[in-house]
Write a protein that holds these residues in place. Structure first.
Motif, PDB file in Angstrom:
ATOM      1  N   LEU A 186     -62.711  14.950   6.331  1.00 53.31           N
ATOM      2  CA  LEU A 186     -62.839  15.880   5.216  1.00 53.31           C
ATOM      3  C   LEU A 186     -62.482  15.220   3.893  1.00 53.31           C
ATOM      4  O   LEU A 186     -62.972  15.586   2.864  1.00 53.31           O
ATOM      5  CB  LEU A 186     -61.947  17.104   5.468  1.00 53.31           C
ATOM      6  CG  LEU A 186     -62.001  18.196   4.409  1.00 53.31           C
ATOM      7  CD1 LEU A 186     -63.390  18.800   4.350  1.00 53.31           C
ATOM      8  CD2 LEU A 186     -60.983  19.260   4.691  1.00 53.31           C
ATOM      9  N   LEU A 187     -61.606  14.224   3.915  1.00 54.10           N
ATOM     10  CA  LEU A 187     -61.116  13.639   2.672  1.00 54.10           C
ATOM     11  C   LEU A 187     -61.012  12.134   2.826  1.00 54.10           C
ATOM     12  O   LEU A 187     -60.558  11.630   3.842  1.00 54.10           O
ATOM     13  CB  LEU A 187     -59.738  14.227   2.377  1.00 54.10           C
ATOM     14  CG  LEU A 187     -58.976  13.718   1.167  1.00 54.10           C
ATOM     15  CD1 LEU A 187     -59.628  14.208  -0.109  1.00 54.10           C
ATOM     16  CD2 LEU A 187     -57.544  14.215   1.236  1.00 54.10           C
ATOM     17  N   ALA A 208     -76.384  23.251  -6.554  1.00 53.81           N
ATOM     18  CA  ALA A 208     -75.174  22.943  -5.774  1.00 53.81           C
ATOM     19  C   ALA A 208     -73.929  22.831  -6.657  1.00 53.81           C
ATOM     20  O   ALA A 208     -72.860  23.294  -6.280  1.00 53.81           O
ATOM     21  CB  ALA A 208     -75.378  21.658  -4.973  1.00 53.81           C
ATOM     22  N   ALA A 209     -74.063  22.227  -7.823  1.00 52.89           N
ATOM     23  CA  ALA A 209     -72.896  22.026  -8.697  1.00 52.89           C
ATOM     24  C   ALA A 209     -72.284  23.346  -9.138  1.00 52.89           C
ATOM     25  O   ALA A 209     -71.068  23.436  -9.325  1.00 52.89           O
ATOM     26  CB  ALA A 209     -73.281  21.188  -9.916  1.00 52.89           C
ATOM     27  N   ARG A 210     -73.088  24.390  -9.264  1.00 53.04           N
ATOM     28  CA  ARG A 210     -72.566  25.705  -9.663  1.00 53.04           C
ATOM     29  C   ARG A 210     -71.695  26.329  -8.578  1.00 53.04           C
ATOM     30  O   ARG A 210     -70.930  27.248  -8.858  1.00 53.04           O
ATOM     31  CB  ARG A 210     -73.703  26.645 -10.024  1.00 53.04           C
ATOM     32  CG  ARG A 210     -74.288  26.312 -11.391  1.00 53.04           C
ATOM     33  CD  ARG A 210     -75.422  27.226 -11.700  1.00 53.04           C
ATOM     34  NE  ARG A 210     -76.605  26.514 -11.193  1.00 53.04           N
ATOM     35  CZ  ARG A 210     -77.758  27.055 -10.899  1.00 53.04           C
ATOM     36  NH1 ARG A 210     -77.934  28.333 -11.036  1.00 53.04           N
ATOM     37  NH2 ARG A 210     -78.759  26.339 -10.458  1.00 53.04           N
ATOM     38  N   ARG A 211     -71.817  25.845  -7.365  1.00 56.40           N
ATOM     39  CA  ARG A 211     -71.053  26.406  -6.241  1.00 56.40           C
ATOM     40  C   ARG A 211     -69.700  25.718  -6.053  1.00 56.40           C
ATOM     41  O   ARG A 211     -68.897  26.147  -5.242  1.00 56.40           O
ATOM     42  CB  ARG A 211     -71.882  26.279  -4.971  1.00 56.40           C
ATOM     43  CG  ARG A 211     -73.200  27.041  -5.062  1.00 56.40           C
ATOM     44  CD  ARG A 211     -74.122  26.770  -3.898  1.00 56.40           C
ATOM     45  NE  ARG A 211     -73.440  26.980  -2.642  1.00 56.40           N
ATOM     46  CZ  ARG A 211     -73.876  26.471  -1.480  1.00 56.40           C
ATOM     47  NH1 ARG A 211     -74.975  25.742  -1.444  1.00 56.40           N
ATOM     48  NH2 ARG A 211     -73.209  26.699  -0.370  1.00 56.40           N
ATOM     49  N   VAL A 212     -69.469  24.637  -6.814  1.00 58.98           N
ATOM     50  CA  VAL A 212     -68.254  23.836  -6.662  1.00 58.98           C
ATOM     51  C   VAL A 212     -67.303  24.094  -7.818  1.00 58.98           C
ATOM     52  O   VAL A 212     -67.716  24.219  -8.968  1.00 58.98           O
ATOM     53  CB  VAL A 212     -68.610  22.327  -6.615  1.00 58.98           C
ATOM     54  CG1 VAL A 212     -67.358  21.467  -6.570  1.00 58.98           C
ATOM     55  CG2 VAL A 212     -69.508  22.035  -5.430  1.00 58.98           C
ATOM     56  N   GLY A 220     -57.597  20.387  -6.609  1.00 61.44           N
ATOM     57  CA  GLY A 220     -58.110  21.341  -5.642  1.00 61.44           C
ATOM     58  C   GLY A 220     -59.617  21.421  -5.754  1.00 61.44           C
ATOM     59  O   GLY A 220     -60.168  21.402  -6.849  1.00 61.44           O
ATOM     60  N   VAL A 221     -60.287  21.486  -4.606  1.00 62.19           N
ATOM     61  CA  VAL A 221     -61.742  21.582  -4.569  1.00 62.19           C
ATOM     62  C   VAL A 221     -62.120  22.811  -3.761  1.00 62.19           C
ATOM     63  O   VAL A 221     -61.643  22.987  -2.630  1.00 62.19           O
ATOM     64  CB  VAL A 221     -62.380  20.318  -3.939  1.00 62.19           C
ATOM     65  CG1 VAL A 221     -63.898  20.466  -3.851  1.00 62.19           C
ATOM     66  CG2 VAL A 221     -62.011  19.076  -4.732  1.00 62.19           C
ATOM     67  N   SER A 222     -62.963  23.665  -4.351  1.00 67.01           N
ATOM     68  CA  SER A 222     -63.461  24.866  -3.675  1.00 67.01           C
ATOM     69  C   SER A 222     -64.976  24.856  -3.695  1.00 67.01           C
ATOM     70  O   SER A 222     -65.593  24.359  -4.630  1.00 67.01           O
ATOM     71  CB  SER A 222     -62.975  26.128  -4.383  1.00 67.01           C
ATOM     72  OG  SER A 222     -61.581  26.198  -4.394  1.00 67.01           O
ATOM     73  N   VAL A 223     -65.563  25.425  -2.638  1.00 68.37           N
ATOM     74  CA  VAL A 223     -67.008  25.617  -2.566  1.00 68.37           C
ATOM     75  C   VAL A 223     -67.236  27.089  -2.255  1.00 68.37           C
ATOM     76  O   VAL A 223     -66.655  27.622  -1.295  1.00 68.37           O
ATOM     77  CB  VAL A 223     -67.658  24.723  -1.484  1.00 68.37           C
ATOM     78  CG1 VAL A 223     -69.145  25.043  -1.351  1.00 68.37           C
ATOM     79  CG2 VAL A 223     -67.468  23.252  -1.818  1.00 68.37           C
ATOM     80  N   ASP A 224     -68.041  27.735  -3.069  1.00 70.40           N
ATOM     81  CA  ASP A 224     -68.323  29.167  -2.916  1.00 70.40           C
ATOM     82  C   ASP A 224     -67.042  29.995  -2.838  1.00 70.40           C
ATOM     83  O   ASP A 224     -66.949  30.953  -2.076  1.00 70.40           O
ATOM     84  CB  ASP A 224     -69.183  29.418  -1.673  1.00 70.40           C
ATOM     85  CG  ASP A 224     -70.564  28.783  -1.783  1.00 70.40           C
ATOM     86  OD1 ASP A 224     -71.084  28.693  -2.915  1.00 70.40           O
ATOM     87  OD2 ASP A 224     -71.107  28.375  -0.740  1.00 70.40           O
ATOM     88  N   GLY A 225     -66.016  29.600  -3.585  1.00 69.99           N
ATOM     89  CA  GLY A 225     -64.765  30.337  -3.637  1.00 69.99           C
ATOM     90  C   GLY A 225     -63.790  30.035  -2.511  1.00 69.99           C
ATOM     91  O   GLY A 225     -62.661  30.515  -2.525  1.00 69.99           O
ATOM     92  N   SER A 226     -64.193  29.234  -1.529  1.00 67.61           N
ATOM     93  CA  SER A 226     -63.308  28.864  -0.418  1.00 67.61           C
ATOM     94  C   SER A 226     -62.705  27.493  -0.684  1.00 67.61           C
ATOM     95  O   SER A 226     -63.430  26.536  -0.976  1.00 67.61           O
ATOM     96  CB  SER A 226     -64.074  28.815   0.897  1.00 67.61           C
ATOM     97  OG  SER A 226     -64.556  30.090   1.226  1.00 67.61           O
ATOM     98  N   VAL A 227     -61.390  27.391  -0.559  1.00 64.61           N
ATOM     99  CA  VAL A 227     -60.703  26.126  -0.804  1.00 64.61           C
ATOM    100  C   VAL A 227     -61.054  25.139   0.311  1.00 64.61           C
ATOM    101  O   VAL A 227     -60.876  25.435   1.494  1.00 64.61           O
ATOM    102  CB  VAL A 227     -59.179  26.323  -0.871  1.00 64.61           C
ATOM    103  CG1 VAL A 227     -58.466  24.996  -1.008  1.00 64.61           C
ATOM    104  CG2 VAL A 227     -58.820  27.247  -2.031  1.00 64.61           C
ATOM    105  N   ILE A 228     -61.557  23.976  -0.083  1.00 66.55           N
ATOM    106  CA  ILE A 228     -61.878  22.909   0.866  1.00 66.55           C
ATOM    107  C   ILE A 228     -60.681  21.988   1.016  1.00 66.55           C
ATOM    108  O   ILE A 228     -60.328  21.578   2.111  1.00 66.55           O
ATOM    109  CB  ILE A 228     -63.114  22.098   0.392  1.00 66.55           C
ATOM    110  CG1 ILE A 228     -64.321  23.012   0.227  1.00 66.55           C
ATOM    111  CG2 ILE A 228     -63.416  20.965   1.350  1.00 66.55           C
ATOM    112  CD1 ILE A 228     -64.764  23.708   1.483  1.00 66.55           C
ATOM    113  N   VAL A 229     -60.066  21.631  -0.117  1.00 71.21           N
ATOM    114  CA  VAL A 229     -58.876  20.781  -0.091  1.00 71.21           C
ATOM    115  C   VAL A 229     -58.001  21.113  -1.298  1.00 71.21           C
ATOM    116  O   VAL A 229     -58.505  21.433  -2.370  1.00 71.21           O
ATOM    117  CB  VAL A 229     -59.252  19.275  -0.065  1.00 71.21           C
ATOM    118  CG1 VAL A 229     -59.887  18.831  -1.358  1.00 71.21           C
ATOM    119  CG2 VAL A 229     -58.059  18.414   0.248  1.00 71.21           C
TER     120      VAL A 229
END
Length: 88
Positions: A1-2, A21-25, A36-45
């Protein structure tokens, strides 16, 4: 993942691809003490606290083949022993 390729850069797998895609990050640095990195509002890391502070206004991110590449600019130009401080 990282993964952490060159110093000052973090690559996070699981990024969206394609048009829009960039609008979702979302990439956050808080007050320079985290990343912190989120995609579609969900925290990835969420990495915190960082070893030292970064200058959020000078940090950038891009998408590269399914990865979010975060490039962080240190607030002070000095070596870091690690990316994050150990939890106490």
């Amino acid at each position: 993942l990282l993964s952490r390729p060159p110093a000052g850069q973090v690559r996070v797998r699981g990024a969206p691809e394609g048009r829009g895609a960039a609008r979702r990050v979302s990439v956050r640095h808080g007050r320079g003490d985290r990343v912190g990195v989120s995609v579609d509002g969900s925290v990835i890391v969420e990495l915190m606290p960082l070893f030292d502070t970064v200058a959020p206004d000078d940090c950038t991110w891009t998408l590269d083949g399914g990865e979010v590449v975060v490039t962080m600019e240190k607030a002070e130009a000095r070596p870091w022993a690690t990316l994050c401080l150990e939890a106490r």
